[in-house]
Scaffold this motif. Sequence first.
Motif, PDB file in Angstrom:
ATOM      1  N   ALA A  24      -6.344   1.675   0.073  1.00 50.33           N
ATOM      2  CA  ALA A  24      -5.402   2.791   0.221  1.00 50.33           C
ATOM      3  C   ALA A  24      -5.561   3.788  -0.917  1.00 50.33           C
ATOM      4  O   ALA A  24      -5.520   5.009  -0.700  1.00 50.33           O
ATOM      5  CB  ALA A  24      -3.973   2.258   0.268  1.00 50.33           C
ATOM      6  N   LEU A  25      -5.762   3.303  -2.132  1.00 49.59           N
ATOM      7  CA  LEU A  25      -5.886   4.202  -3.280  1.00 49.59           C
ATOM      8  C   LEU A  25      -7.167   5.012  -3.244  1.00 49.59           C
ATOM      9  O   LEU A  25      -7.194   6.161  -3.707  1.00 49.59           O
ATOM     10  CB  LEU A  25      -5.819   3.403  -4.583  1.00 49.59           C
ATOM     11  N   THR A  70       0.826  -1.208   0.000  1.00 46.28           N
ATOM     12  CA  THR A  70       0.000   0.000   0.000  1.00 46.28           C
ATOM     13  C   THR A  70       0.861   1.259   0.000  1.00 46.28           C
ATOM     14  O   THR A  70       0.506   2.255  -0.633  1.00 46.28           O
ATOM     15  CB  THR A  70      -0.950   0.011   1.210  1.00 46.28           C
ATOM     16  N   ASN A 111      -6.112   8.051 -10.690  1.00 44.67           N
ATOM     17  CA  ASN A 111      -6.098   6.879  -9.819  1.00 44.67           C
ATOM     18  C   ASN A 111      -6.882   5.713 -10.407  1.00 44.67           C
ATOM     19  O   ASN A 111      -6.607   4.550 -10.104  1.00 44.67           O
ATOM     20  CB  ASN A 111      -6.688   7.226  -8.447  1.00 44.67           C
ATOM     21  N   VAL A 143      -6.702   8.261  -1.643  1.00 46.12           N
ATOM     22  CA  VAL A 143      -5.858   9.253  -2.307  1.00 46.12           C
ATOM     23  C   VAL A 143      -6.755  10.178  -3.122  1.00 46.12           C
ATOM     24  O   VAL A 143      -7.622   9.701  -3.859  1.00 46.12           O
ATOM     25  CB  VAL A 143      -4.826   8.565  -3.227  1.00 46.12           C
ATOM     26  N   THR A 168       0.435   4.210  -2.934  1.00 44.54           N
ATOM     27  CA  THR A 168       0.113   5.622  -2.688  1.00 44.54           C
ATOM     28  C   THR A 168       1.229   6.526  -3.200  1.00 44.54           C
ATOM     29  O   THR A 168       0.961   7.613  -3.722  1.00 44.54           O
ATOM     30  CB  THR A 168      -0.147   5.871  -1.198  1.00 44.54           C
TER      31      THR A 168
END
Length: 368
Positions: free
Chosen positions: A355-356, A308, A325, A359, A312
Amino acid sequence: MTTETMIARPDLADVRERLWAALGARNERAAAEAVFAACDAGAPLEDVLLDVIGPVQARVGAEWAAGRMSVAQEHAVTAIQDRVISALAHRTPPDLPADRDTPGTFRRHVTVACVDGEWHAFPARLLAEVLRARGFAVDYLGAHVPTPHLIAHVHQSATDVVALSSSLPVRLPTAHAAVTAVQAVGIPVIVGGAAFGPDGRYARLFGADGWASDARAAASLLAGGLGPPRQAMADPDHHLPHLLDQEYTLVSRARIQLTREVLEGLEAKVPAMAAYSDEQRERTAEDIAHIIDFLGASLYVDDPELFTGFLTWTAGVLAARGVPNSALLGALDLLADAQHDFPRAQAHLTAGRRALTRVPAQAPGLHA
């Protein structure tokens, strides 16, 4: 009454800016003059190495990641920095104690090397020079040292301890093999570099004899002395029982096939890729291969945070190129489809997707 004249040391922040400006102009003479002047004004060599040259090199990496510096520019600047370090080393030789050949004296002999496949040698170079300045005898082997050659050097030299450096987590399996091989011949190993985690968790996982967060910590650790090496594990699967599921091995072996499948899948999912140039398509394939490599590394150490963290960071780099993304998320979905029989890989990919999604989204675009 005696008056002592105090000589103020230079402002290292100012020295960093002077060095940065010189590097931006590709002016090697000005770069050398900036650090020479700092030493002449009373700054210790170690401070110049670690508080001036090191941070400036980190800034170079940040500029590259942000897309403000090309690979060629980064290489040119790094080459200047490397030559400046060499000039500093020859200009300010350390006051060495007597060598081991002199009766009754001893100077600890350290071999500093990057693990096989690790080309980011700058941190190891800084460590080597800091150790020399502190009076150690140092063999600096540089970047990408295959483990058999490292072992041959240890046998042929008077090495007391090996210091291994690795910046990229994808080299962790190789680093583990190197640690085990060196310990097997009776030499203790300390490790350092971003690959081993900010808290050295992977150094402990591999049974290294020591971990250091930076060159100063490594020098202090070595100065304190190390005992005999820990008992090396001949079978990594015994030391890392999660490897028995073979997921790491199978993902690593399928890297080329997986890269091709994910690239083809993305082309079907992302209509904008039809307009990609050959260069953009090649860069996308490289990005996918890196994702697979980091997935493999995270499976090797069984730590989704490794994966992760990379994702990121990659999202930020791709954002600088105008890549949203959604492209990364699409790649993860395609990998998950291909790894449906691998529960640990599925868990790591799911963690990566979570995790993405945290973002901030970027505007759609193509590779820069």
